[in-house]
Design an enzyme around this catalytic site. Structure first.
Site, mmCIF file in Angstrom:
data_model
loop_
_atom_site.group_PDB
_atom_site.id
_atom_site.type_symbol
_atom_site.label_atom_id
_atom_site.label_comp_id
_atom_site.label_asym_id
_atom_site.label_seq_id
_atom_site.Cartn_x
_atom_site.Cartn_y
_atom_site.Cartn_z
ATOM 1 N N THR A 1 11.921 -6.949 -17.745
ATOM 2 C CA THR A 1 11.512 -6.182 -16.270
ATOM 3 C C THR A 1 12.421 -8.049 -15.511
ATOM 4 O OG1 THR A 1 9.623 -5.734 -16.092
ATOM 5 C CG2 THR A 1 9.377 -7.796 -15.147
ATOM 6 N N SER B 1 12.661 -1.596 -23.396
ATOM 7 C CA SER B 1 12.326 -2.183 -23.999
ATOM 8 C C SER B 1 11.780 -0.644 -24.830
ATOM 9 C CB SER B 1 11.705 -3.540 -24.312
ATOM 10 O OG SER B 1 10.246 -3.486 -23.885
ATOM 11 N N THR C 1 9.030 -7.037 -22.788
ATOM 12 C CA THR C 1 7.831 -7.296 -23.323
ATOM 13 C C THR C 1 7.764 -6.162 -23.992
ATOM 14 O OG1 THR C 1 6.425 -7.031 -21.451
ATOM 15 C CG2 THR C 1 7.617 -9.380 -21.620
ATOM 16 N N THR D 1 2.663 -10.689 -31.158
ATOM 17 C CA THR D 1 1.463 -9.621 -30.742
ATOM 18 C C THR D 1 2.125 -9.864 -29.456
ATOM 19 O OG1 THR D 1 0.775 -7.743 -31.785
ATOM 20 C CG2 THR D 1 -0.259 -9.679 -31.298
#
Ligand code: ASP
Length: 348
Positions: free
Chosen positions: A18, A63, A94, A171
Site C-alpha cells: 500500500t 505482500s 503490511t 506480529t
C-alpha cells in the site's frame, strides 16, 4: 562526545504494498508510483543530509503474494550492496511484513547495519497517510550511528507508527489501525517522539563490527502449521501432522502450550514423531511463553519429543525452521538449535 559526521547512505528497497500506491485520478484507483520520484512524493527526505538510493522490485508485489524466493532476492540484494550503504529500508506490504522481517533476521547472520522494514496502512499519496511518517522514521533510524560511527540498531526491524520493533518479535495485530504491529514479548527498540529514543540495552550488537555478515540463502520450506481448536478432527490433525510433504510441523497450541489430551490426538503426535517430523510448540496467545511442565497435556507433548518454542511468534518459528532446515543440518541439530536464542527471537 564525538559525532560521526560522515554523510549516511541508505538503500531504499521498494517491494510493493500500500505505501507505494498513489491515487491515479484517470482511473480513480490506486496504482504503484515510480519510485525514482520518491523525493518528489516525500520532500521531507531531502532535508536529511543522507544519500538515498532506491531499488524497485519488478514486478511489485502485494505482500500477500510474498514467497520465500522473494526473501532470497532481498537477502541477495542486501549482500551485493552491503558495503555501499550504512543502512537498508525495505518498503513492504503490511500483510506479511512480520514473516519477511522474521525470515530475513535468520538469513543474515552477524548483521552490522540496520535493515528496517516499513510500510503503511494508507498510500503515501493520500492526505492522511501514515506512510510518510513511517518512511521518514525508518530512514532516520537506518542512518543513525553512535559516537564510534557504528549503527545504532544493527538489526532487522519493523518501524511502524513511531515504534521500532525487533522484526522477529512482531506480529500484525490490526488490519485498519495505524498501530498495525505489536511486539508483545519484547519492549520496543526505539520510540519516535520529538526525538528518537533508543532502548540501547536491548539492541543486539555484532561480535565483530568489521566482519561481513553471512547471508544464508538456502531455505527448506517443508513446514506445515497446525492450529489446534475445539472440534478439530482426527482427519484434519492427521493430514497436517503426518502429511508426507512436511519435515516440520508448527503446532499452535493453547495457553502455555496445551493441546487436547484425548488418546487419538496424542497417538497422532506420536505417529508424527516416529515418522521423524520436527514438531514445534508455539502458543496461540499473543503474549507469553510455552511451558510444557505446567499441565499434564503440555507434559505429554514434551514426552513425545515436541520442541518448546518459548515465546516465539509463529512468524518467527516459521522463518527459523526454514533457515535451520536449509543449513543441511541433521534433524537432531535442527531441534537443538531451535531451542537456542539465535537472533533475539526468544526470551531464554
Ligand atoms: N495487501 C497489502 C500488502 O500487504 C496491504 C498493505 O500493504 O498494507 O501488500
Amino acid at each position: 562526545m564525538i559525532h560521526n559526521r560522515e554523510k549516511s547512505s541508505i538503500l531504499l528497497i521498494y517491494t510493493g504494498g500500500t505505501i507505494g500506491m498513489k491515487e491515479d485520478p484517470s482511473i480513480q484507483a490506486l496504482r504503484p508510483f515510480d519510485f525514482s520520484q520518491i523525493l518528489e512524493e516525500v520532500p521531507e527526505l531531502g532535508k536529511f543530509a543522507y544519500k538515498i538510493d532506491s531499488y524497485t522490485f519488478d514486478p511489485l508485489i502485494d505482500s500477500s503474494d510474498v514467497d520465500p524466493l522473494n526473501w532470497v532476492t532481498l537477502a541477495s540484494l542486501i549482500e551485493e550492496r552491503y558495503d555501499g550503504y550504512d543502512g537498508f529500508v525495505i518498503l513492504h506490504g503490511t500483510d506479511t511484513m512480520a514473516y519477511s522481517a522474521s525470515a530475513l533476521s535468520f538469513m543474515i547472520e552477524g548483521l552490522t547495519k540496520p535493515v528496517i522494514f516499513t510500510g503503511s496502512q494508507l498510500p503515501i499519496g493520500v492526505p492522511r497517510t501514515d506512510g510518510k511518517e513511517n518512511l521518514i522514521s525508518a530512514v532516520e533510524i537506518a542512518a543513525s550511528k553512535d559516537a564510534d560511527g557504528h549503527a545504532t540498531v544493527p538489526e532487522v526491524c519493523i518501524c511502524f507508527d513511531n515504534v521500532l520493533m525487533r522484526g522477529n518479535r512482531t506480529t500484525k495485530i490490526n488490519s485498519d489501525n495505524f498501530r498495525a504491529f505489536r511486539s508483545p514479548n519484547l519492549p520496543p527498540l526505539a520510540e519516535a517522539g520529538i526525538s528518537i529514543r533508543y532502548n540501547s540495552a536491548l539492541v543486539i550488537k555484532p561480535e565483530d563490527w568489521d566482519r561481513k555478515p553471512v547471508f544464508h540463502k538456502s531455505l527448506d520450506t517443508r513446514v506445515s502449521i497446525l492450529k489446534i481448536h475445539p472440534g478439530i478432527t482426527p482427519q484434519v490433525a492427521r493430514a497436517i501432522l503426518c502429511g508426507e510433504e512436511s519435515r516440520a510441523v508448527i503446532m499452535e497450541t493453547y495457553g502455555a502450550g496445551n493441546a487436547p489430551s484425548r488418546g487419538w490426538f496424542l497417538d497422532l503426535v506420536r505417529e508424527a514423531s516416529r515418522k521423524g517430523k520436527i514438531l514445534v510448540n508455539v502458543t496461540q496467545c499473543l503474549a507469553g511463553s510455552v511451558n510444557m511442565d505446567i499441565y499434564a497435556t503440555g507434559k505429554s507433548l514434551k514426552e513425545l519429543g515436541v520442541i518448546n518454542a518459548y515465546d516465539s511468534t509463529t512468524e518467527s518459528a516459521l522463518g527459523k525452521l526454514f533457515y535451520l532446515m536449509g543449513l543441511n543440518a541433521e534433524d537432531e541439530d535442527v531441534k537443538r538449535m531451535l531451542c537456542n536464542n539465535l537472533r533475539g527471537e526468544i526470551s531464554k
